[in-house]
Motif scaffolding. Structure first.
Motif, PDB file in Angstrom:
ATOM      1  N   LYS A  21      26.945   8.360  -3.256  1.00 42.48           N
ATOM      2  CA  LYS A  21      26.115   8.274  -4.465  1.00 42.48           C
ATOM      3  C   LYS A  21      24.951   7.316  -4.256  1.00 42.48           C
ATOM      4  CE  LYS A  21      29.856   9.322  -7.722  1.00 42.48           C
ATOM      5  NZ  LYS A  21      30.667   8.818  -8.862  1.00 42.48           N
ATOM      6  N   GLU A  22      25.224   6.180  -3.604  1.00 40.06           N
ATOM      7  CA  GLU A  22      24.162   5.216  -3.343  1.00 40.06           C
ATOM      8  C   GLU A  22      23.138   5.776  -2.362  1.00 40.06           C
ATOM      9  OE1 GLU A  22      22.038   1.648  -3.630  1.00 40.06           O
ATOM     10  OE2 GLU A  22      23.613   2.548  -4.868  1.00 40.06           O
ATOM     11  N   GLN A  23      23.618   6.511  -1.376  1.00 35.84           N
ATOM     12  CA  GLN A  23      22.706   7.128  -0.407  1.00 35.84           C
ATOM     13  C   GLN A  23      21.807   8.152  -1.080  1.00 35.84           C
ATOM     14  OE1 GLN A  23      24.345   8.631   3.411  1.00 35.84           O
ATOM     15  NE2 GLN A  23      23.374  10.566   2.898  1.00 35.84           N
ATOM     16  N   THR A  24      22.358   8.967  -1.967  1.00 31.70           N
ATOM     17  CA  THR A  24      21.553   9.950  -2.684  1.00 31.70           C
ATOM     18  C   THR A  24      20.525   9.278  -3.578  1.00 31.70           C
ATOM     19  OG1 THR A  24      23.460  11.456  -2.683  1.00 31.70           O
ATOM     20  CG2 THR A  24      21.677  11.941  -4.218  1.00 31.70           C
ATOM     21  N   ARG A  25      20.900   8.183  -4.199  1.00 24.56           N
ATOM     22  CA  ARG A  25      19.956   7.467  -5.058  1.00 24.56           C
ATOM     23  C   ARG A  25      18.794   6.893  -4.247  1.00 24.56           C
ATOM     24  NH1 ARG A  25      18.591   2.586  -6.543  1.00 24.56           N
ATOM     25  NH2 ARG A  25      20.022   1.680  -5.007  1.00 24.56           N
ATOM     26  N   LEU A  26      19.092   6.335  -3.063  1.00 23.57           N
ATOM     27  CA  LEU A  26      18.035   5.787  -2.216  1.00 23.57           C
ATOM     28  C   LEU A  26      17.101   6.877  -1.702  1.00 23.57           C
ATOM     29  CD1 LEU A  26      20.028   3.116  -0.154  1.00 23.57           C
ATOM     30  CD2 LEU A  26      18.412   2.720  -2.023  1.00 23.57           C
ATOM     31  N   LEU A  27      17.673   8.045  -1.370  1.00 27.27           N
ATOM     32  CA  LEU A  27      16.829   9.142  -0.883  1.00 27.27           C
ATOM     33  C   LEU A  27      15.890   9.638  -1.978  1.00 27.27           C
ATOM     34  CD1 LEU A  27      19.384  11.207   1.255  1.00 27.27           C
ATOM     35  CD2 LEU A  27      17.605   9.660   2.071  1.00 27.27           C
ATOM     36  N   LYS A  28      16.386   9.684  -3.212  1.00 27.00           N
ATOM     37  CA  LYS A  28      15.541  10.152  -4.311  1.00 27.00           C
ATOM     38  C   LYS A  28      14.387   9.200  -4.577  1.00 27.00           C
ATOM     39  CE  LYS A  28      18.822  12.931  -6.953  1.00 27.00           C
ATOM     40  NZ  LYS A  28      19.478  13.118  -8.270  1.00 27.00           N
ATOM     41  N   THR A  29      14.654   7.902  -4.483  1.00 26.04           N
ATOM     42  CA  THR A  29      13.591   6.933  -4.741  1.00 26.04           C
ATOM     43  C   THR A  29      12.605   6.822  -3.590  1.00 26.04           C
ATOM     44  OG1 THR A  29      15.042   5.168  -3.899  1.00 26.04           O
ATOM     45  CG2 THR A  29      15.053   5.582  -6.282  1.00 26.04           C
ATOM     46  N   SER A  30      12.923   7.400  -2.436  1.00 26.91           N
ATOM     47  CA  SER A  30      12.042   7.301  -1.266  1.00 26.91           C
ATOM     48  C   SER A  30      11.022   8.434  -1.186  1.00 26.91           C
ATOM     49  CB  SER A  30      12.876   7.275   0.020  1.00 26.91           C
ATOM     50  OG  SER A  30      13.753   6.166   0.026  1.00 26.91           O
ATOM     51  N   ILE A  31      11.106   9.423  -2.053  1.00 23.81           N
ATOM     52  CA  ILE A  31      10.160  10.544  -2.032  1.00 23.81           C
ATOM     53  C   ILE A  31       8.841  10.114  -2.666  1.00 23.81           C
ATOM     54  CG2 ILE A  31       9.748  12.894  -2.863  1.00 23.81           C
ATOM     55  CD1 ILE A  31      12.751  13.337  -2.793  1.00 23.81           C
ATOM     56  N   PRO A  32       7.700  10.401  -2.011  1.00 26.20           N
ATOM     57  CA  PRO A  32       7.492  11.024  -0.699  1.00 26.20           C
ATOM     58  C   PRO A  32       7.804  10.051   0.442  1.00 26.20           C
ATOM     59  CG  PRO A  32       5.391  10.415  -1.657  1.00 26.20           C
ATOM     60  CD  PRO A  32       6.429  10.109  -2.699  1.00 26.20           C
ATOM     61  N   PHE A  33       8.263  10.588   1.569  1.00 22.56           N
ATOM     62  CA  PHE A  33       8.709   9.768   2.678  1.00 22.56           C
ATOM     63  C   PHE A  33       7.510   9.290   3.507  1.00 22.56           C
ATOM     64  CE2 PHE A  33      12.137  12.698   1.650  1.00 22.56           C
ATOM     65  CZ  PHE A  33      13.215  11.842   1.532  1.00 22.56           C
ATOM     66  N   CYS A  34       7.464   8.002   3.774  1.00 23.35           N
ATOM     67  CA  CYS A  34       6.455   7.421   4.667  1.00 23.35           C
ATOM     68  C   CYS A  34       7.077   7.298   6.055  1.00 23.35           C
ATOM     69  CB  CYS A  34       6.008   6.049   4.163  1.00 23.35           C
ATOM     70  SG  CYS A  34       5.097   6.086   2.615  1.00 23.35           S
ATOM     71  N   VAL A  35       6.573   8.046   7.027  1.00 22.77           N
ATOM     72  CA  VAL A  35       7.233   8.154   8.321  1.00 22.77           C
ATOM     73  C   VAL A  35       6.285   7.757   9.447  1.00 22.77           C
ATOM     74  CG1 VAL A  35       8.793   9.955   7.519  1.00 22.77           C
ATOM     75  CG2 VAL A  35       6.610  10.583   8.540  1.00 22.77           C
ATOM     76  N   GLU A  95       0.829  -1.207   0.000  1.00 21.16           N
ATOM     77  CA  GLU A  95       0.000   0.000   0.000  1.00 21.16           C
ATOM     78  C   GLU A  95       0.861   1.254   0.000  1.00 21.16           C
ATOM     79  OE1 GLU A  95      -3.933  -1.735   2.372  1.00 21.16           O
ATOM     80  OE2 GLU A  95      -2.379  -0.610   3.439  1.00 21.16           O
ATOM     81  N   ARG A  96       1.990   1.219   0.682  1.00 19.82           N
ATOM     82  CA  ARG A  96       2.902   2.373   0.673  1.00 19.82           C
ATOM     83  C   ARG A  96       3.420   2.637  -0.743  1.00 19.82           C
ATOM     84  NH1 ARG A  96       6.872   1.283   5.863  1.00 19.82           N
ATOM     85  NH2 ARG A  96       5.234   0.997   7.431  1.00 19.82           N
ATOM     86  N   GLU A  97       3.906   1.598  -1.386  1.00 18.47           N
ATOM     87  CA  GLU A  97       4.455   1.784  -2.729  1.00 18.47           C
ATOM     88  C   GLU A  97       3.382   2.268  -3.691  1.00 18.47           C
ATOM     89  OE1 GLU A  97       7.607   1.682  -3.377  1.00 18.47           O
ATOM     90  OE2 GLU A  97       8.057   1.102  -1.309  1.00 18.47           O
ATOM     91  N   ARG A  98       2.176   1.738  -3.562  1.00 18.64           N
ATOM     92  CA  ARG A  98       1.089   2.162  -4.441  1.00 18.64           C
ATOM     93  C   ARG A  98       0.720   3.627  -4.195  1.00 18.64           C
ATOM     94  NH1 ARG A  98      -2.763  -0.941  -2.644  1.00 18.64           N
ATOM     95  NH2 ARG A  98      -1.822  -2.780  -3.607  1.00 18.64           N
ATOM     96  N   LEU A  99       0.656   4.017  -2.918  1.00 21.74           N
ATOM     97  CA  LEU A  99       0.306   5.401  -2.586  1.00 21.74           C
ATOM     98  C   LEU A  99       1.405   6.369  -3.026  1.00 21.74           C
ATOM     99  CD1 LEU A  99      -1.686   7.324  -1.253  1.00 21.74           C
ATOM    100  CD2 LEU A  99      -0.563   6.880   0.946  1.00 21.74           C
ATOM    101  N   LYS A 100       2.657   5.982  -2.862  1.00 21.85           N
ATOM    102  CA  LYS A 100       3.764   6.833  -3.310  1.00 21.85           C
ATOM    103  C   LYS A 100       3.690   7.088  -4.812  1.00 21.85           C
ATOM    104  CE  LYS A 100       7.437   5.971   0.077  1.00 21.85           C
ATOM    105  NZ  LYS A 100       8.832   5.529   0.262  1.00 21.85           N
ATOM    106  N   LYS A 101       3.468   6.027  -5.567  1.00 26.26           N
ATOM    107  CA  LYS A 101       3.401   6.177  -7.020  1.00 26.26           C
ATOM    108  C   LYS A 101       2.215   7.059  -7.430  1.00 26.26           C
ATOM    109  CE  LYS A 101       3.528   3.456 -11.280  1.00 26.26           C
ATOM    110  NZ  LYS A 101       2.551   4.328 -11.966  1.00 26.26           N
TER     111      LYS A 101
END
Length: 433
Positions: free
Chosen positions: A304-318, A270-276
């Motif tokens: 570089k890997e950390q920046t890539r993971l942060l970009k793919t995590s937007i919007p953040f589910c917290v 549900e998180r991945e679906r809502l993010k998309k």
């Protein structure tokens, strides 16, 4: 006898060098009244200095029955008022100029001055905004907050509450200002609920522009909003119309970071679906959110890997929590449920750590984007309008509309009076006939 007196001393005695103590006797027993070696009379200070030098020499060379250890003679001033010269040595290696040390100077100056950052949180009540902020910075910004009831929220308007706290970590000081917006989205009619928020953002730009244009620009306090966490409800199927309208109204004024609150109410799918779904709607409505800058080519692979993971995590589910719960033999901050524990700082449970990492590692970039993009846009608009405030333009438009409406009413009243007079005249002519 006279021959013996006239007999000259041997050549060896006449040419030998005087001993050390013989060389120093004139200096030891020199008088103010007699010249020494053809020189002029010595001053009192110079004579005392020469005597001290001679005595020190005798003591260290062993003359006069002294058997002290020989030590190097210290450097003394040879003239009155002359200071000893200090030898300066280069601490760096040969061929090193030293301008590579400039970043260290900037670092020391920045640490001494401290840092300033303003964070705004916007979202409906009950989404955990205050709890998340306290979890991010490990502090309590709202110790005496009173939560209003449903009856009070009916007529309640949007308010602005700014809380400032000084945080120090390992000698680095941060002046953090958190701007909360209680009352947002609580009213029945939310058409103009974000006008107060926009006015606050413009006021901070206006204040900074005024301070920057003043005479004393040395101590300017930067209260501009550098980042806005916009909380999205997890119970819908994407963005609400209010979310779209608000983000479109402020995306040219502040850096927007979308945050899905209460992520523990959603499953991983549900998180991945809502993010998309949210990202698609943001792109559909041309909303400009904050995008992390790409890592430089000279950065290490971990960054570089950390920046890539942060970009793919937007919007953040917290998930936010201030309670310490024992899980797996250690104390963690989380939420306890009958089926288990949700750990706040566990990246497998939510994106809390990613959100905090993004905020801390890109805090300087958020300030630069605010300065170079949003503030410059506001400043250029003000200069185009001749220095008039944006609020003044809106007030003038409203005032002009009110004046036109009043003039229209007056004209309608005049026409009504003229029609009444004409009707009375017609009735009078009918009676006369």
């Amino acid at each position: 006898m006279e021959e013996k007196r006239r007999r000259r001393r041997p050549e060896s005695e006449r040419t030998r060098e005087p001993r050390a103590e013989e060389q120093l006797w004139p200096f030891i027993f020199a008088s103010d009244r007699f010249p020494v070696g053809g020189r002029n009379v010595l001053a009192e200070e110079e004579k005392e200095e020469r005597q001290a030098e001679a005595i020190f020499f005798l003591l260290n060379t062993g003359y006069g029955g002294c058997t002290m250890e020989r030590k190097p003679f210290p450097t003394l001033t040879s003239r009155v008022g002359q200071q000893p010269t200090e030898k300066f040595t280069n601490p760096e290696t040969p061929g090193y100029v030293g301008f590579a040390n400039l970043p260290n100077q900037v670092h020391r100056k920045s640490v001494k001055k401290g840092f300033e950052f303003t964070l705004m949180v916007v979202g409906e009540s009950g989404l955990g905004k205050s709890t998340l902020i306290n979890s991010l910075f490990l502090t309590d910004l709202y110790p005496e907050r009173i939560i209003p009831g449903a009856a009070e929220k009916i007529e309640r308007t949007v308010q602005i509450e700014a809380s400032t706290v000084e945080i120090e970590e390992r000698g680095v000081k941060l002046r953090l200002t958190v701007v909360d917006t209680p009352g947002y989205g609580d009213a029945i009619n939310c058409r103009d609920c974000f006008r107060t928020i926009i006015s606050y953002i413009d006021e901070q730009f206006e204040r900074y522009l005024h301070d920057e244009s003043g005479l004393n620009r040395r101590h300017i306090v930067d209260n501009r909003v550098h980042c806005c966490f916009y909380f999205i409800s997890p119970f819908g199927h994407g963005l609400k119309p209010l979310d779209v309208e608000f983000m479109k109204a402020i995306h040219n004024k502040v850096n927007i970071v979308p945050v899905i609150a209460k992520a523990d109410t959603l499953t991983l799918k549900e998180r991945e679906r809502l993010k998309k779904r949210i990202l698609d709607e943001i792109e559909e409505h041309s909303i400009k959110i904050y995008h992390l800058p790409d890592a430089e080519s000279d950065e290490d692979e971990d960054f570089k890997e950390q920046t890539r993971l942060l970009k793919t995590s937007i919007p953040f589910c917290v998930v936010g929590s201030n309670q310490l719960i024992e899980a797996k033999g250690k104390k963690v901050r989380g939420r306890l449920y009958p089926w288990g524990v949700v750990e706040v700082e566990n990246p497998e449970h939510n994106d809390f750590l990613k959100l905090r990492t993004m905020l801390i590692t890109h805090m300087q970039d958020l300030q630069e984007v605010t300065q170079d993009l949003h503030y410059e846009n506001f400043r250029s608009e003000r200069l185009k309008k001749g220095g008039r405030k944006v609020e003044d333009e809106e007030v003038n438009k409203d005032q002009i509309l009110l004046e036109k409406e009043a003039e229209l009413r007056r004209m309608q009243e005049m026409i009504a009076r003229m029609q009444a007079q004409m009707q009375m005249q017609r009735q009078g002519d009918t009676i006369i006939k």
